[in-house]
Write a protein that holds these residues in place. Structure first.
Motif, PDB file in Angstrom:
ATOM      1  N   LEU B 148       0.806  -1.185   0.263  1.00 57.76           N
ATOM      2  CA  LEU B 148       0.130   0.151  -0.052  1.00 57.76           C
ATOM      3  C   LEU B 148       0.776   1.062  -0.111  1.00 57.76           C
ATOM      4  CD1 LEU B 148      -2.973  -0.956   2.356  1.00 57.76           C
ATOM      5  CD2 LEU B 148      -3.090  -0.582  -0.116  1.00 57.76           C
ATOM      6  N   ARG B 149       2.054   1.316   0.624  1.00 59.70           N
ATOM      7  CA  ARG B 149       2.795   2.431   0.803  1.00 59.70           C
ATOM      8  C   ARG B 149       3.463   2.459  -0.552  1.00 59.70           C
ATOM      9  NH1 ARG B 149       3.908   4.738   5.473  1.00 59.70           N
ATOM     10  NH2 ARG B 149       3.761   3.515   7.226  1.00 59.70           N
ATOM     11  N   LYS B 150       3.845   1.560  -1.320  1.00 62.99           N
ATOM     12  CA  LYS B 150       4.303   1.637  -2.739  1.00 62.99           C
ATOM     13  C   LYS B 150       3.305   2.326  -3.709  1.00 62.99           C
ATOM     14  CE  LYS B 150       8.279  -1.769  -3.002  1.00 62.99           C
ATOM     15  NZ  LYS B 150       8.644  -2.848  -3.341  1.00 62.99           N
ATOM     16  N   ALA B 151       2.047   2.050  -3.347  1.00 65.59           N
ATOM     17  CA  ALA B 151       0.959   2.280  -4.332  1.00 65.59           C
ATOM     18  C   ALA B 151       0.531   3.719  -3.777  1.00 65.59           C
ATOM     19  CB  ALA B 151      -0.038   1.284  -4.499  1.00 65.59           C
ATOM     20  N   ALA B 152       1.046   4.376  -2.720  1.00 64.34           N
ATOM     21  CA  ALA B 152       0.875   5.608  -2.535  1.00 64.34           C
ATOM     22  C   ALA B 152      -0.506   5.591  -1.879  1.00 64.34           C
ATOM     23  CB  ALA B 152       1.082   6.871  -3.493  1.00 64.34           C
ATOM     24  N   LEU B 153      -1.075   4.565  -0.994  1.00 65.45           N
ATOM     25  CA  LEU B 153      -2.380   4.419  -0.600  1.00 65.45           C
ATOM     26  C   LEU B 153      -2.402   4.198   0.775  1.00 65.45           C
ATOM     27  CD1 LEU B 153      -5.533   4.410  -1.873  1.00 65.45           C
ATOM     28  CD2 LEU B 153      -5.119   1.882  -2.154  1.00 65.45           C
ATOM     29  N   TRP B 154      -1.320   3.878   1.442  1.00 67.92           N
ATOM     30  CA  TRP B 154      -1.240   3.566   2.663  1.00 67.92           C
ATOM     31  C   TRP B 154      -1.959   4.523   3.564  1.00 67.92           C
ATOM     32  CZ3 TRP B 154      -1.156  -0.170   6.179  1.00 67.92           C
ATOM     33  CH2 TRP B 154      -0.786  -0.058   7.403  1.00 67.92           C
ATOM     34  N   ASP B 155      -1.591   5.793   3.715  1.00 63.42           N
ATOM     35  CA  ASP B 155      -1.958   6.954   4.534  1.00 63.42           C
ATOM     36  C   ASP B 155      -3.670   7.063   4.438  1.00 63.42           C
ATOM     37  OD1 ASP B 155       0.379   7.433   5.627  1.00 63.42           O
ATOM     38  OD2 ASP B 155       0.844   8.938   3.841  1.00 63.42           O
ATOM     39  N   GLU B 156      -4.233   6.768   3.261  1.00 62.69           N
ATOM     40  CA  GLU B 156      -5.518   6.921   3.014  1.00 62.69           C
ATOM     41  C   GLU B 156      -6.497   5.880   3.566  1.00 62.69           C
ATOM     42  OE1 GLU B 156      -6.248   8.246  -1.343  1.00 62.69           O
ATOM     43  OE2 GLU B 156      -4.368   8.743  -1.275  1.00 62.69           O
ATOM     44  N   VAL B 157      -5.864   4.505   3.556  1.00 66.06           N
ATOM     45  CA  VAL B 157      -6.590   3.818   3.806  1.00 66.06           C
ATOM     46  C   VAL B 157      -6.228   2.712   4.949  1.00 66.06           C
ATOM     47  CG1 VAL B 157      -7.515   3.015   1.461  1.00 66.06           C
ATOM     48  CG2 VAL B 157      -5.467   1.818   2.524  1.00 66.06           C
ATOM     49  N   LYS B 158      -5.167   3.283   5.765  1.00 65.25           N
ATOM     50  CA  LYS B 158      -4.579   2.536   7.140  1.00 65.25           C
ATOM     51  C   LYS B 158      -5.510   2.290   8.061  1.00 65.25           C
ATOM     52  CE  LYS B 158      -2.251   6.428   9.381  1.00 65.25           C
ATOM     53  NZ  LYS B 158      -1.244   7.333   8.875  1.00 65.25           N
ATOM     54  N   ASP B 159      -6.568   3.203   8.249  1.00 64.66           N
ATOM     55  CA  ASP B 159      -7.551   2.896   9.512  1.00 64.66           C
ATOM     56  C   ASP B 159      -8.702   2.185   9.096  1.00 64.66           C
ATOM     57  OD1 ASP B 159      -6.103   4.618  10.901  1.00 64.66           O
ATOM     58  OD2 ASP B 159      -6.632   6.452  10.187  1.00 64.66           O
ATOM     59  N   ARG B 160      -8.761   2.053   7.798  1.00 64.78           N
ATOM     60  CA  ARG B 160     -10.100   1.070   7.361  1.00 64.78           C
ATOM     61  C   ARG B 160      -9.595  -0.052   6.491  1.00 64.78           C
ATOM     62  NH1 ARG B 160     -11.789   5.710   2.850  1.00 64.78           N
ATOM     63  NH2 ARG B 160     -13.398   3.884   2.170  1.00 64.78           N
ATOM     64  N   LEU B 161      -8.635  -0.740   6.946  1.00 58.52           N
ATOM     65  CA  LEU B 161      -8.171  -1.722   6.096  1.00 58.52           C
ATOM     66  C   LEU B 161      -9.315  -2.974   5.925  1.00 58.52           C
ATOM     67  CD1 LEU B 161      -4.524  -2.369   7.121  1.00 58.52           C
ATOM     68  CD2 LEU B 161      -5.344  -1.436   5.012  1.00 58.52           C
ATOM     69  N   HIS B 162     -10.059  -3.134   6.848  1.00 57.95           N
ATOM     70  CA  HIS B 162     -11.110  -4.194   6.886  1.00 57.95           C
ATOM     71  C   HIS B 162     -12.469  -3.876   6.120  1.00 57.95           C
ATOM     72  CE1 HIS B 162      -8.351  -6.767   8.520  1.00 57.95           C
ATOM     73  NE2 HIS B 162      -7.890  -5.925   9.308  1.00 57.95           N
ATOM     74  N   GLU B 163     -12.313  -2.483   5.833  1.00 57.93           N
ATOM     75  CA  GLU B 163     -13.845  -2.199   5.205  1.00 57.93           C
ATOM     76  C   GLU B 163     -13.614  -2.668   3.779  1.00 57.93           C
ATOM     77  OE1 GLU B 163     -14.463   2.201   5.141  1.00 57.93           O
ATOM     78  OE2 GLU B 163     -14.265   1.900   7.452  1.00 57.93           O
ATOM     79  N   SER B 164     -14.921  -2.851   3.040  1.00 58.29           N
ATOM     80  CA  SER B 164     -14.934  -3.136   1.673  1.00 58.29           C
ATOM     81  C   SER B 164     -14.196  -2.425   0.685  1.00 58.29           C
ATOM     82  CB  SER B 164     -16.347  -3.181   1.205  1.00 58.29           C
ATOM     83  OG  SER B 164     -16.341  -3.557  -0.276  1.00 58.29           O
ATOM     84  N   ALA B 165     -13.304  -3.115  -0.099  1.00 58.24           N
ATOM     85  CA  ALA B 165     -12.498  -2.171  -1.185  1.00 58.24           C
ATOM     86  C   ALA B 165     -13.541  -1.461  -2.297  1.00 58.24           C
ATOM     87  CB  ALA B 165     -11.728  -3.429  -1.990  1.00 58.24           C
ATOM     88  N   LEU B 166     -14.745  -2.192  -2.022  1.00 56.46           N
ATOM     89  CA  LEU B 166     -15.742  -1.217  -3.222  1.00 56.46           C
ATOM     90  C   LEU B 166     -16.194   0.077  -2.482  1.00 56.46           C
ATOM     91  CD1 LEU B 166     -17.943  -4.278  -4.556  1.00 56.46           C
ATOM     92  CD2 LEU B 166     -15.731  -3.322  -5.482  1.00 56.46           C
ATOM     93  N   SER B 167     -15.877   0.411  -1.200  1.00 54.45           N
ATOM     94  CA  SER B 167     -16.197   1.569  -0.526  1.00 54.45           C
ATOM     95  C   SER B 167     -15.115   2.596  -0.961  1.00 54.45           C
ATOM     96  CB  SER B 167     -16.590   1.599   0.860  1.00 54.45           C
ATOM     97  OG  SER B 167     -15.181   1.078   1.407  1.00 54.45           O
ATOM     98  N   LEU B 168     -14.001   2.195  -1.740  1.00 48.95           N
ATOM     99  CA  LEU B 168     -13.206   3.258  -1.986  1.00 48.95           C
ATOM    100  C   LEU B 168     -13.565   4.076  -3.504  1.00 48.95           C
ATOM    101  CD1 LEU B 168      -9.843   1.328  -1.843  1.00 48.95           C
ATOM    102  CD2 LEU B 168     -10.680   2.738  -0.227  1.00 48.95           C
ATOM    103  N   SER B 169     -12.956   5.225  -3.899  1.00 45.02           N
ATOM    104  CA  SER B 169     -13.231   5.828  -4.945  1.00 45.02           C
ATOM    105  C   SER B 169     -12.576   5.368  -6.053  1.00 45.02           C
ATOM    106  CB  SER B 169     -12.601   7.311  -4.939  1.00 45.02           C
ATOM    107  OG  SER B 169     -11.260   7.369  -4.946  1.00 45.02           O
ATOM    108  N   GLY B 170     -12.957   5.520  -7.316  1.00 46.84           N
ATOM    109  CA  GLY B 170     -12.247   4.874  -8.358  1.00 46.84           C
ATOM    110  C   GLY B 170     -10.676   5.050  -8.681  1.00 46.84           C
ATOM    111  N   GLY B 171     -10.126   6.029  -8.319  1.00 45.38           N
ATOM    112  CA  GLY B 171      -8.929   6.228  -8.054  1.00 45.38           C
ATOM    113  C   GLY B 171      -8.174   5.351  -7.064  1.00 45.38           C
ATOM    114  N   GLN B 172      -8.747   5.461  -6.130  1.00 47.88           N
ATOM    115  CA  GLN B 172      -8.112   4.674  -4.782  1.00 47.88           C
ATOM    116  C   GLN B 172      -8.400   2.958  -5.082  1.00 47.88           C
ATOM    117  OE1 GLN B 172     -10.718   6.135  -1.761  1.00 47.88           O
ATOM    118  NE2 GLN B 172      -9.265   7.246  -0.943  1.00 47.88           N
ATOM    119  N   GLN B 173      -9.342   2.726  -5.759  1.00 46.01           N
ATOM    120  CA  GLN B 173      -9.548   1.294  -6.249  1.00 46.01           C
ATOM    121  C   GLN B 173      -8.528   0.979  -7.287  1.00 46.01           C
ATOM    122  OE1 GLN B 173     -13.341   0.099  -7.692  1.00 46.01           O
ATOM    123  NE2 GLN B 173     -14.648   0.969  -5.860  1.00 46.01           N
TER     124      GLN B 173
END
Lengths: 295, 271
Positions: B148-173
């Protein structure tokens, strides 16, 4: 002007068709519930049926219906899922596949009484089990399987292609992708399909007349040893289900309150099937929400 | 005299070895057919390690087909047929005998439309790891965070790792899908128009990410977006009607194309 009139007429005709269907259904349900609901009470639902006197219940029949349904689904769901996975993921277009597909369609359209005769021949006589829950459940499996295969195949096909590609592109095998991605994604649809099929199985009488039989031995509901002859769980005992009971009471019943028993049993049957439908929808929606995190 | 000659020969060999070491994929005479449709025509090109190679060209020019032949995704299409070679280290990727599953582990792919699994963010990332037998939570957690860090997504999702991936925005997905590929520690990443379904802000994040990722990975990207190709790629290949028209340094292709068709395309005269 002409086209406007045509449009109105068409709208009217289609509305009438829809209204007719709704009316027939509402009338039927209303009639059965109106006559049956007064009969239903705890005693009616739990006490054993009587052969000559009035005041018998439907306890064993109700239990038999659910038990046969359970056994049927335990056999049908894995087979149906396996068949569905094969048809959706492995079957290559060609002669063999089209033969299988045609067989499934023919099997799905066979009248249930014919399946009942087949069950009598194979599961009752050939195996020597006699009228039994197992014979009934196997016959119902044949009755149910083609629809279950279809249902599972459609559900798996409906999973977007990019999910399949995602699994494969990550370096996991086809089977792993099916197991961990496709089937879980298709699960809500498969589950509601299975429950809807349950409604069909639950109300089936013709296929059971000659396979599960028209009688139920005296059951001891305190005895849960599945090998004991008077245990409700014994799958080698005959078992009259609710739908068969309605038919038997109406056509050859000797009890004076046959009409009341049939009314009450019909109402119970209809309510159960209705519940299956509602549960199927609610559960499907619930799981879909859980999986997609949509609010 | 004899000695010096030997030395130059050795140097030559060494230079050749070094050049070969820089090559991630060596494509030779690749032809791909869908039934009667000759989709890719006799394409030869060498793709360099730790560079971003962009494949551009109008729709239906064969660039996606070319990309999907590298990780053998075309195998899924029953009517497809391939000949030629794609040399990767010492194996030919098009060899019928090779283990396609192992190949796809080393060559990851991200698709046009973000396609996270309908599972939690965490389970999206551990899906393939578990398949390869990684079960310890500590190890899984580490790989999840690293990817996630390599994909520059860690900071945005680190507190919600167990939420559904489909709740992310298109870019985050889409960045999650990139992270998901990275969990397998691939050598090569194939990106099939990864930003075409995203808005400009999400697109620029993906572009920054690609520039960051090329330090560790060889990246091949199909794009419709010419500005994007010129911004992020080191080399560009222009495809037209299944043929590779021109292949060279991105700067040269965009400022001084040798072929007229290339010039017409990048100046927007067609496509």
């Amino acid at each position: 002007m002409n086209s406007r009139i045509t449009n109105r007429i068409a709208t009217g005709v289609f509305f009438a068709c829809a209204a007719l269907i709704t009316l027939v259904l509402a009338g039927l349900l209303g009639y059965i519930l109106y006559h049956g609901i007064a009969i239903i009470n705890w005693d009616f639902l739990t006490s054993p049926s009587s052969s000559f006197r009035a005041g018998g219940g439907i306890g064993p029949q109700l239990f038999n219906s659910f038990y046969i349904l359970l056994i049927t689904m335990i056999i049908t769901v894995p087979l149906g899922l396996g068949g569905g996975i094969y048809m959706a993921e492995y079957a290559k277009p060609g002669k063999l596949t089209s033969i299988i597909r045609t067989s499934i369609e023919v099997l799905a359209s066979l009248p249930s009484i014919v399946l009942g005769m087949f069950g009598l021949l194979v599961f009752v006589n050939l195996t020597g089990w006699g009228y039994s829950i197992l014979s009934g459940a196997l016959t119902l499996t044949i009755f149910n399987l083609p629809i279950m295969v279809r249902e599972c195949e459609d559900a798996i096909r409906a999973v977007p292609r990019d999910q399949r590609e995602a699994g494969l592109a990550l370096g996991t095998t086809h089977w792993h992708t099916i197991k961990k991605v496709l089937v879980p994604s298709a699960f809500p649809t498969i589950l509601s399909g299975a429950i809807l099929a349950s409604g069909r199985v639950f109300g089936e009488a013709a296929a059971l007349l000659f396979t599960a039989g028209l009688t139920t031995p005296r059951l001891d509901f305190g005895n849960w040893n599945p090998f004991s002859p008077d245990s409700p769980l014994n799958i080698f005992r005959p078992a009259e289900t609710l739908a068969v009971h309605i038919w038997a009471v109406n056509s050859e019943g000797l009890i004076p309150d046959a009409r009341a028993v049939a009314d009450g049993a019909s109402a119970v049957l209809i309510i159960s099937v209705l519940l299956f439908n509602l549960i199927a929808r609610a559960l499907g929606r619930f799981i879909h929400k859980r999986l997609t995190a949509s609010k | 005299m004899q000695l010096t000659l030997e030395r130059t020969e050795t140097e030559e060999v060494l230079q050749k070895v070094e050049e070969a070491n820089k090559i991630a994929l060596d494509v030779r005479n690749l032809n791909i057919y869908y039934g009667d449709n000759h989709a890719v025509k006799d394409v030869s090109m060498a793709i360099e390690k730790n560079k971003v190679t962009a494949l551009i060209g109008p729709s239906g020019c064969g660039k996606s087909t070319f990309l999907r032949s590298i990780n053998r995704m075309n195998d899924l299409i029953p009517s497809s047929r391939v000949d030629g070679t794609i040399q990767y280290d010492d194996v030919n990727l098009l060899d019928k005998q090779i283990d396609v599953v192992a190949l796809r582990k080393e060559i990851g792919m991200v698709f046009q439309k973000p396609n996270p699994f309908p599972k939690s963010i965490y389970n999206n990332l551990t899906y393939a790891l578990r398949y390869y037998g990684m079960k310890q939570k500590k190890v899984l957690d580490e790989v999840v965070e690293e990817s996630l860090r390599k994909a520059a997504l860690w900071d945005e999702v680190k507190d919600r790792l167990h939420e559904s991936a489909l709740s992310l925005s298109g870019g985050q997905q889409q960045r999650l899908c990139i992270a998901r590929s990275l969990t397998m520690k691939p050598n090569i990443l194939l990106l099939d128009e990864p930003a075409s379904a995203l808005d400009p802000i999400a697109t620029s994040k993906i572009e920054d990410l690609i520039l960051e990722l090329k330090k560790d990975y060889t990246i091949i990207i199909v794009t419709h977006h010419m500005k994007q190709a010129s911004r992020i790629s080191d080399k560009t290949a222009f495809f037209l009607n299944g043929e590779l028209i021109e292949y060279g340094k991105t700067k040269q292709i965009f400022t001084n194309p040798h072929e007229e068709q290339t010039e017409n395309y990048i100046s927007g005269r067609f496509g």
